[in-house]
Design a protein around this motif. Structure first.
Motif, PDB file in Angstrom:
ATOM      1  N   PHE A 192      44.182  -0.676  40.405  1.00 49.25           N
ATOM      2  CA  PHE A 192      45.075  -0.351  39.290  1.00 49.25           C
ATOM      3  C   PHE A 192      44.904   1.129  39.012  1.00 49.25           C
ATOM      4  O   PHE A 192      43.810   1.593  38.664  1.00 49.25           O
ATOM      5  CB  PHE A 192      44.740  -1.182  38.056  1.00 49.25           C
ATOM      6  CG  PHE A 192      45.457  -0.743  36.806  1.00 49.25           C
ATOM      7  CD1 PHE A 192      46.775  -0.279  36.834  1.00 49.25           C
ATOM      8  CD2 PHE A 192      44.832  -0.793  35.578  1.00 49.25           C
ATOM      9  CE1 PHE A 192      47.434   0.139  35.681  1.00 49.25           C
ATOM     10  CE2 PHE A 192      45.476  -0.394  34.409  1.00 49.25           C
ATOM     11  CZ  PHE A 192      46.778   0.079  34.469  1.00 49.25           C
ATOM     12  N   CYS A 193      45.990   1.878  39.184  1.00 49.68           N
ATOM     13  CA  CYS A 193      45.959   3.326  39.051  1.00 49.68           C
ATOM     14  C   CYS A 193      46.965   3.800  38.014  1.00 49.68           C
ATOM     15  O   CYS A 193      48.024   3.191  37.847  1.00 49.68           O
ATOM     16  CB  CYS A 193      46.298   3.992  40.381  1.00 49.68           C
ATOM     17  SG  CYS A 193      45.217   3.517  41.734  1.00 49.68           S
ATOM     18  N   ILE A 194      46.631   4.888  37.347  1.00 49.59           N
ATOM     19  CA  ILE A 194      47.521   5.495  36.361  1.00 49.59           C
ATOM     20  C   ILE A 194      47.754   6.949  36.740  1.00 49.59           C
ATOM     21  O   ILE A 194      46.796   7.703  36.947  1.00 49.59           O
ATOM     22  CB  ILE A 194      46.928   5.422  34.940  1.00 49.59           C
ATOM     23  CG1 ILE A 194      46.738   3.962  34.514  1.00 49.59           C
ATOM     24  CG2 ILE A 194      47.812   6.180  33.944  1.00 49.59           C
ATOM     25  CD1 ILE A 194      45.999   3.781  33.193  1.00 49.59           C
ATOM     26  N   ASP A 195      49.024   7.323  36.844  1.00 47.90           N
ATOM     27  CA  ASP A 195      49.398   8.726  36.975  1.00 47.90           C
ATOM     28  C   ASP A 195      49.838   9.143  35.577  1.00 47.90           C
ATOM     29  O   ASP A 195      50.926   8.800  35.130  1.00 47.90           O
ATOM     30  CB  ASP A 195      50.523   8.912  37.990  1.00 47.90           C
ATOM     31  CG  ASP A 195      50.867  10.373  38.228  1.00 47.90           C
ATOM     32  OD1 ASP A 195      50.353  11.242  37.493  1.00 47.90           O
ATOM     33  OD2 ASP A 195      51.670  10.643  39.134  1.00 47.90           O
ATOM     34  N   ALA A 196      48.976   9.854  34.892  1.00 47.88           N
ATOM     35  CA  ALA A 196      49.213  10.179  33.484  1.00 47.88           C
ATOM     36  C   ALA A 196      50.281  11.245  33.284  1.00 47.88           C
ATOM     37  O   ALA A 196      50.816  11.382  32.186  1.00 47.88           O
ATOM     38  CB  ALA A 196      47.906  10.629  32.837  1.00 47.88           C
ATOM     39  N   THR A 197      50.600  11.981  34.334  1.00 40.53           N
ATOM     40  CA  THR A 197      51.608  13.047  34.271  1.00 40.53           C
ATOM     41  C   THR A 197      52.432  12.976  35.554  1.00 40.53           C
ATOM     42  O   THR A 197      52.158  13.695  36.517  1.00 40.53           O
ATOM     43  CB  THR A 197      50.928  14.422  34.127  1.00 40.53           C
ATOM     44  OG1 THR A 197      49.912  14.543  35.139  1.00 40.53           O
ATOM     45  CG2 THR A 197      50.289  14.591  32.750  1.00 40.53           C
ATOM     46  N   ALA A 198      53.440  12.128  35.577  1.00 40.41           N
ATOM     47  CA  ALA A 198      54.166  11.815  36.809  1.00 40.41           C
ATOM     48  C   ALA A 198      54.818  13.023  37.473  1.00 40.41           C
ATOM     49  O   ALA A 198      54.836  13.125  38.697  1.00 40.41           O
ATOM     50  CB  ALA A 198      55.219  10.737  36.530  1.00 40.41           C
ATOM     51  N   ALA A 201      46.930   4.019  26.508  1.00 38.90           N
ATOM     52  CA  ALA A 201      46.141   2.843  26.108  1.00 38.90           C
ATOM     53  C   ALA A 201      47.021   1.734  25.533  1.00 38.90           C
ATOM     54  O   ALA A 201      46.576   0.590  25.447  1.00 38.90           O
ATOM     55  CB  ALA A 201      45.063   3.244  25.105  1.00 38.90           C
ATOM     56  N   ASP A 202      48.271   2.059  25.187  1.00 34.83           N
ATOM     57  CA  ASP A 202      49.206   1.038  24.722  1.00 34.83           C
ATOM     58  C   ASP A 202      49.742   0.194  25.875  1.00 34.83           C
ATOM     59  O   ASP A 202      50.389  -0.831  25.646  1.00 34.83           O
ATOM     60  CB  ASP A 202      50.392   1.677  23.996  1.00 34.83           C
ATOM     61  CG  ASP A 202      49.989   2.387  22.717  1.00 34.83           C
ATOM     62  OD1 ASP A 202      48.905   2.084  22.169  1.00 34.83           O
ATOM     63  OD2 ASP A 202      50.751   3.263  22.264  1.00 34.83           O
ATOM     64  N   TYR A 203      49.509   0.620  27.116  1.00 30.91           N
ATOM     65  CA  TYR A 203      50.096  -0.032  28.287  1.00 30.91           C
ATOM     66  C   TYR A 203      49.068  -0.674  29.216  1.00 30.91           C
ATOM     67  O   TYR A 203      49.441  -1.270  30.217  1.00 30.91           O
ATOM     68  CB  TYR A 203      50.893   1.002  29.098  1.00 30.91           C
ATOM     69  CG  TYR A 203      52.051   1.604  28.349  1.00 30.91           C
ATOM     70  CD1 TYR A 203      53.337   1.089  28.479  1.00 30.91           C
ATOM     71  CD2 TYR A 203      51.864   2.693  27.491  1.00 30.91           C
ATOM     72  CE1 TYR A 203      54.409   1.647  27.795  1.00 30.91           C
ATOM     73  CE2 TYR A 203      52.931   3.256  26.800  1.00 30.91           C
ATOM     74  CZ  TYR A 203      54.191   2.729  26.956  1.00 30.91           C
ATOM     75  OH  TYR A 203      55.247   3.291  26.268  1.00 30.91           O
ATOM     76  N   ALA A 204      47.799  -0.534  28.896  1.00 29.92           N
ATOM     77  CA  ALA A 204      46.755  -1.080  29.769  1.00 29.92           C
ATOM     78  C   ALA A 204      45.554  -1.497  28.923  1.00 29.92           C
ATOM     79  O   ALA A 204      45.356  -0.994  27.821  1.00 29.92           O
ATOM     80  CB  ALA A 204      46.332  -0.028  30.791  1.00 29.92           C
ATOM     81  N   SER A 225      46.734  16.311  25.426  1.00 33.90           N
ATOM     82  CA  SER A 225      45.938  16.148  26.644  1.00 33.90           C
ATOM     83  C   SER A 225      44.531  15.643  26.362  1.00 33.90           C
ATOM     84  O   SER A 225      44.017  14.774  27.083  1.00 33.90           O
ATOM     85  CB  SER A 225      45.882  17.460  27.421  1.00 33.90           C
ATOM     86  OG  SER A 225      47.183  17.810  27.862  1.00 33.90           O
ATOM     87  N   ILE A 226      43.891  16.166  25.336  1.00 41.52           N
ATOM     88  CA  ILE A 226      42.529  15.700  25.025  1.00 41.52           C
ATOM     89  C   ILE A 226      42.531  14.233  24.576  1.00 41.52           C
ATOM     90  O   ILE A 226      41.729  13.440  25.088  1.00 41.52           O
ATOM     91  CB  ILE A 226      41.841  16.646  24.022  1.00 41.52           C
ATOM     92  CG1 ILE A 226      41.532  17.973  24.736  1.00 41.52           C
ATOM     93  CG2 ILE A 226      40.572  16.013  23.446  1.00 41.52           C
ATOM     94  CD1 ILE A 226      40.995  19.073  23.856  1.00 41.52           C
ATOM     95  N   PRO A 227      43.435  13.803  23.683  1.00 39.10           N
ATOM     96  CA  PRO A 227      43.484  12.365  23.377  1.00 39.10           C
ATOM     97  C   PRO A 227      43.822  11.522  24.610  1.00 39.10           C
ATOM     98  O   PRO A 227      43.330  10.397  24.743  1.00 39.10           O
ATOM     99  CB  PRO A 227      44.578  12.251  22.316  1.00 39.10           C
ATOM    100  CG  PRO A 227      44.633  13.600  21.677  1.00 39.10           C
ATOM    101  CD  PRO A 227      44.313  14.569  22.775  1.00 39.10           C
ATOM    102  N   ALA A 228      44.617  12.056  25.524  1.00 34.04           N
ATOM    103  CA  ALA A 228      44.946  11.319  26.745  1.00 34.04           C
ATOM    104  C   ALA A 228      43.720  11.159  27.633  1.00 34.04           C
ATOM    105  O   ALA A 228      43.483  10.077  28.190  1.00 34.04           O
ATOM    106  CB  ALA A 228      46.069  12.024  27.504  1.00 34.04           C
ATOM    107  N   ILE A 229      42.933  12.216  27.768  1.00 33.23           N
ATOM    108  CA  ILE A 229      41.688  12.111  28.539  1.00 33.23           C
ATOM    109  C   ILE A 229      40.780  11.058  27.914  1.00 33.23           C
ATOM    110  O   ILE A 229      40.242  10.191  28.610  1.00 33.23           O
ATOM    111  CB  ILE A 229      40.974  13.473  28.615  1.00 33.23           C
ATOM    112  CG1 ILE A 229      41.778  14.456  29.477  1.00 33.23           C
ATOM    113  CG2 ILE A 229      39.552  13.312  29.156  1.00 33.23           C
ATOM    114  CD1 ILE A 229      41.299  15.895  29.374  1.00 33.23           C
ATOM    115  N   THR A 264      38.427   5.382  28.205  1.00 34.55           N
ATOM    116  CA  THR A 264      38.234   4.007  27.741  1.00 34.55           C
ATOM    117  C   THR A 264      38.888   3.000  28.687  1.00 34.55           C
ATOM    118  O   THR A 264      38.459   1.851  28.751  1.00 34.55           O
ATOM    119  CB  THR A 264      38.791   3.778  26.313  1.00 34.55           C
ATOM    120  OG1 THR A 264      40.209   3.888  26.335  1.00 34.55           O
ATOM    121  CG2 THR A 264      38.188   4.755  25.328  1.00 34.55           C
ATOM    122  N   LEU A 265      39.920   3.440  29.401  1.00 32.85           N
ATOM    123  CA  LEU A 265      40.616   2.542  30.323  1.00 32.85           C
ATOM    124  C   LEU A 265      39.912   2.385  31.669  1.00 32.85           C
ATOM    125  O   LEU A 265      40.131   1.404  32.372  1.00 32.85           O
ATOM    126  CB  LEU A 265      42.051   3.030  30.561  1.00 32.85           C
ATOM    127  CG  LEU A 265      42.975   3.015  29.348  1.00 32.85           C
ATOM    128  CD1 LEU A 265      44.342   3.573  29.712  1.00 32.85           C
ATOM    129  CD2 LEU A 265      43.095   1.615  28.760  1.00 32.85           C
TER     130      LEU A 265
END
Length: 184
Positions: free
Chosen positions: A22-28, A82-85, A114-118, A123-124
Protein backbone atom coordinates in the motif's frame (compact mmCIF):
# COMPACT_ATOMS: atom_id res chain seq x y z
CA UNK A 1 20.95 4.76 -11.84
CA UNK A 2 20.44 8.42 -12.54
CA UNK A 3 22.71 10.48 -10.34
CA UNK A 4 20.08 12.98 -9.30
CA UNK A 5 17.35 13.22 -6.68
CA UNK A 6 14.69 11.52 -8.79
CA UNK A 7 17.07 8.66 -9.62
CA UNK A 8 17.96 8.13 -5.96
CA UNK A 9 14.32 8.19 -4.89
CA UNK A 10 13.24 5.76 -7.62
CA UNK A 11 16.11 3.36 -6.83
CA UNK A 12 15.13 3.50 -3.15
CA UNK A 13 11.49 2.78 -4.04
CA UNK A 14 12.45 -0.11 -6.31
CA UNK A 15 14.36 -1.70 -3.44
CA UNK A 16 11.67 -1.21 -0.79
CA UNK A 17 8.23 -1.47 -2.42
CA UNK A 18 7.09 -5.07 -2.85
CA UNK A 19 4.11 -6.53 -4.73
CA UNK A 20 0.91 -6.10 -2.71
CA UNK A 21 2.17 -2.96 -0.95
CA UNK A 22 0.00 0.00 0.00
CA UNK A 23 1.67 3.16 -1.25
CA UNK A 24 0.80 6.85 -1.10
CA UNK A 25 2.00 9.48 -3.54
CA UNK A 26 1.34 12.56 -1.45
CA UNK A 27 2.08 14.98 -4.30
CA UNK A 28 0.98 13.36 -7.57
CA UNK A 29 2.17 16.10 -9.91
CA UNK A 30 2.49 14.67 -13.40
CA UNK A 31 1.99 11.11 -12.14
CA UNK A 32 5.44 9.61 -12.63
CA UNK A 33 5.87 8.51 -9.01
CA UNK A 34 2.26 7.29 -8.91
CA UNK A 35 2.89 5.15 -12.01
CA UNK A 36 6.10 3.74 -10.56
CA UNK A 37 4.36 2.88 -7.29
CA UNK A 38 1.57 1.14 -9.23
CA UNK A 39 4.13 -0.92 -11.16
CA UNK A 40 6.01 -1.88 -8.00
CA UNK A 41 2.93 -2.67 -5.88
CA UNK A 42 1.34 -4.62 -8.71
CA UNK A 43 -2.32 -5.50 -9.19
CA UNK A 44 -2.65 -6.78 -5.62
CA UNK A 45 -1.30 -3.53 -4.20
CA UNK A 46 -3.03 -0.24 -3.53
CA UNK A 47 -1.82 3.20 -4.56
CA UNK A 48 -3.39 6.42 -3.34
CA UNK A 49 -2.29 9.74 -4.87
CA UNK A 50 -3.06 13.35 -3.89
CA UNK A 51 -2.72 16.74 -5.50
CA UNK A 52 -4.43 20.09 -4.96
CA UNK A 53 -4.24 21.11 -8.60
CA UNK A 54 -6.91 19.77 -10.98
CA UNK A 55 -4.32 19.91 -13.79
CA UNK A 56 -2.03 17.56 -11.85
CA UNK A 57 -4.86 15.14 -11.07
CA UNK A 58 -5.83 15.08 -14.76
CA UNK A 59 -2.21 14.52 -15.85
CA UNK A 60 -1.77 11.70 -13.35
CA UNK A 61 -4.99 9.99 -14.40
CA UNK A 62 -4.05 10.34 -18.09
CA UNK A 63 -0.62 8.80 -17.52
CA UNK A 64 -2.08 5.90 -15.55
CA UNK A 65 -4.69 5.24 -18.27
CA UNK A 66 -1.99 5.33 -20.96
CA UNK A 67 0.16 2.86 -18.98
CA UNK A 68 -2.79 0.59 -18.09
CA UNK A 69 -2.32 1.22 -14.36
CA UNK A 70 -4.82 1.88 -11.58
CA UNK A 71 -4.65 4.14 -8.53
CA UNK A 72 -7.00 6.24 -6.46
CA UNK A 73 -6.16 9.80 -7.50
CA UNK A 74 -7.70 12.38 -5.17
CA UNK A 75 -8.05 16.13 -5.59
CA UNK A 76 -7.13 17.09 -2.03
CA UNK A 77 -4.20 18.30 0.04
CA UNK A 78 -1.55 15.87 1.16
CA UNK A 79 -2.18 17.19 4.66
CA UNK A 80 -5.53 15.32 4.60
CA UNK A 81 -4.12 11.91 3.68
CA UNK A 82 -5.01 10.47 7.10
CA UNK A 83 -8.67 10.89 6.12
CA UNK A 84 -8.16 8.27 3.38
CA UNK A 85 -6.09 5.58 5.09
CA UNK A 86 -5.78 3.83 8.43
CA UNK A 87 -2.89 4.37 10.82
CA UNK A 88 -0.02 1.94 10.46
CA UNK A 89 -1.05 0.60 7.04
CA UNK A 90 1.14 2.38 4.46
CA UNK A 91 4.26 0.61 3.28
CA UNK A 92 5.57 3.62 1.41
CA UNK A 93 4.83 7.35 1.12
CA UNK A 94 6.41 9.66 -1.43
CA UNK A 95 6.53 13.47 -1.49
CA UNK A 96 7.86 15.90 -4.08
CA UNK A 97 7.80 19.29 -2.41
CA UNK A 98 7.93 22.34 -4.64
CA UNK A 99 5.81 22.96 -7.69
CA UNK A 100 4.21 21.12 -10.61
CA UNK A 101 6.80 20.81 -13.39
CA UNK A 102 5.61 22.97 -16.26
CA UNK A 103 2.81 24.36 -14.10
CA UNK A 104 2.21 27.79 -12.63
CA UNK A 105 5.44 28.72 -10.80
CA UNK A 106 3.42 30.73 -8.28
CA UNK A 107 1.66 27.57 -7.03
CA UNK A 108 3.91 25.47 -4.81
CA UNK A 109 3.89 23.52 -1.57
CA UNK A 110 4.44 25.35 1.70
CA UNK A 111 5.49 24.37 5.20
CA UNK A 112 1.95 25.19 6.40
CA UNK A 113 0.60 22.01 4.79
CA UNK A 114 3.78 20.03 4.15
CA UNK A 115 4.78 19.60 7.80
CA UNK A 116 1.30 18.37 8.85
CA UNK A 117 1.38 16.06 5.81
CA UNK A 118 4.72 14.59 6.88
CA UNK A 119 3.36 14.06 10.38
CA UNK A 120 0.19 12.44 9.02
CA UNK A 121 2.33 10.21 6.85
CA UNK A 122 4.44 9.12 9.79
CA UNK A 123 1.30 7.93 11.60
CA UNK A 124 0.19 6.06 8.48
CA UNK A 125 3.45 4.17 8.00
CA UNK A 126 3.42 0.48 8.83
CA UNK A 127 6.32 -1.02 10.80
CA UNK A 128 9.36 -1.07 8.46
CA UNK A 129 7.54 1.39 6.19
CA UNK A 130 9.48 4.02 4.28
CA UNK A 131 8.97 7.63 3.26
CA UNK A 132 10.83 9.51 0.51
CA UNK A 133 10.89 13.27 0.21
CA UNK A 134 12.27 15.21 -2.74
CA UNK A 135 12.63 18.73 -1.42
CA UNK A 136 12.70 21.25 -4.27
CA UNK A 137 13.46 24.82 -3.24
CA UNK A 138 14.79 28.11 -4.52
CA UNK A 139 13.20 30.07 -7.34
CA UNK A 140 9.67 31.29 -6.69
CA UNK A 141 9.14 29.17 -3.57
CA UNK A 142 12.43 30.23 -1.95
CA UNK A 143 13.88 28.54 1.12
CA UNK A 144 11.15 28.88 3.76
CA UNK A 145 9.65 25.42 3.23
CA UNK A 146 13.08 23.76 2.97
CA UNK A 147 14.29 25.31 6.21
CA UNK A 148 11.06 24.52 8.07
CA UNK A 149 10.93 20.90 6.85
CA UNK A 150 14.58 20.23 7.71
CA UNK A 151 14.13 21.77 11.14
CA UNK A 152 10.99 19.69 11.73
CA UNK A 153 12.65 16.46 10.62
CA UNK A 154 15.34 16.96 13.27
CA UNK A 155 12.61 16.75 15.93
CA UNK A 156 11.25 13.35 14.85
CA UNK A 157 11.59 10.62 17.49
CA UNK A 158 14.86 8.82 16.70
CA UNK A 159 13.68 5.66 18.45
CA UNK A 160 10.70 5.34 16.13
CA UNK A 161 12.20 6.64 12.85
CA UNK A 162 15.52 6.98 11.08
CA UNK A 163 15.83 10.12 8.94
CA UNK A 164 18.55 10.55 6.33
CA UNK A 165 18.90 13.89 4.55
CA UNK A 166 21.20 14.13 1.53
CA UNK A 167 22.68 17.27 0.01
CA UNK A 168 24.40 17.73 -3.35
CA UNK A 169 27.57 19.57 -2.39
CA UNK A 170 28.96 20.07 -5.89
CA UNK A 171 25.78 20.80 -7.85
CA UNK A 172 24.81 24.39 -8.74
CA UNK A 173 21.43 26.14 -8.61
CA UNK A 174 19.69 24.66 -5.56
CA UNK A 175 19.31 21.00 -6.61
CA UNK A 176 16.45 19.17 -4.86
CA UNK A 177 17.36 17.30 -1.70
CA UNK A 178 16.50 13.61 -1.33
CA UNK A 179 15.39 12.64 2.18
CA UNK A 180 14.64 9.09 3.30
CA UNK A 181 12.75 7.98 6.41
CA UNK A 182 12.44 4.46 7.78
CA UNK A 183 9.96 3.48 10.47
CA UNK A 184 11.55 1.19 13.05
Amino acid sequence: MQRNTLGLVHTFLERHVKPGAFCIDATAGRGRDTALLCQLAGRKGRVLAFDVQPEAVAQTRALLAKEGLEAEVVLDSHSHMADYADKGTADCIVFNFGRLPGGDPKIFTTAKTSIPAIDAGLTLLAPSGVMCLALYYGGENGYEEKNAVLSHLKSINDRAFTVLSCDWLNRPNDPPMPIFIWKE
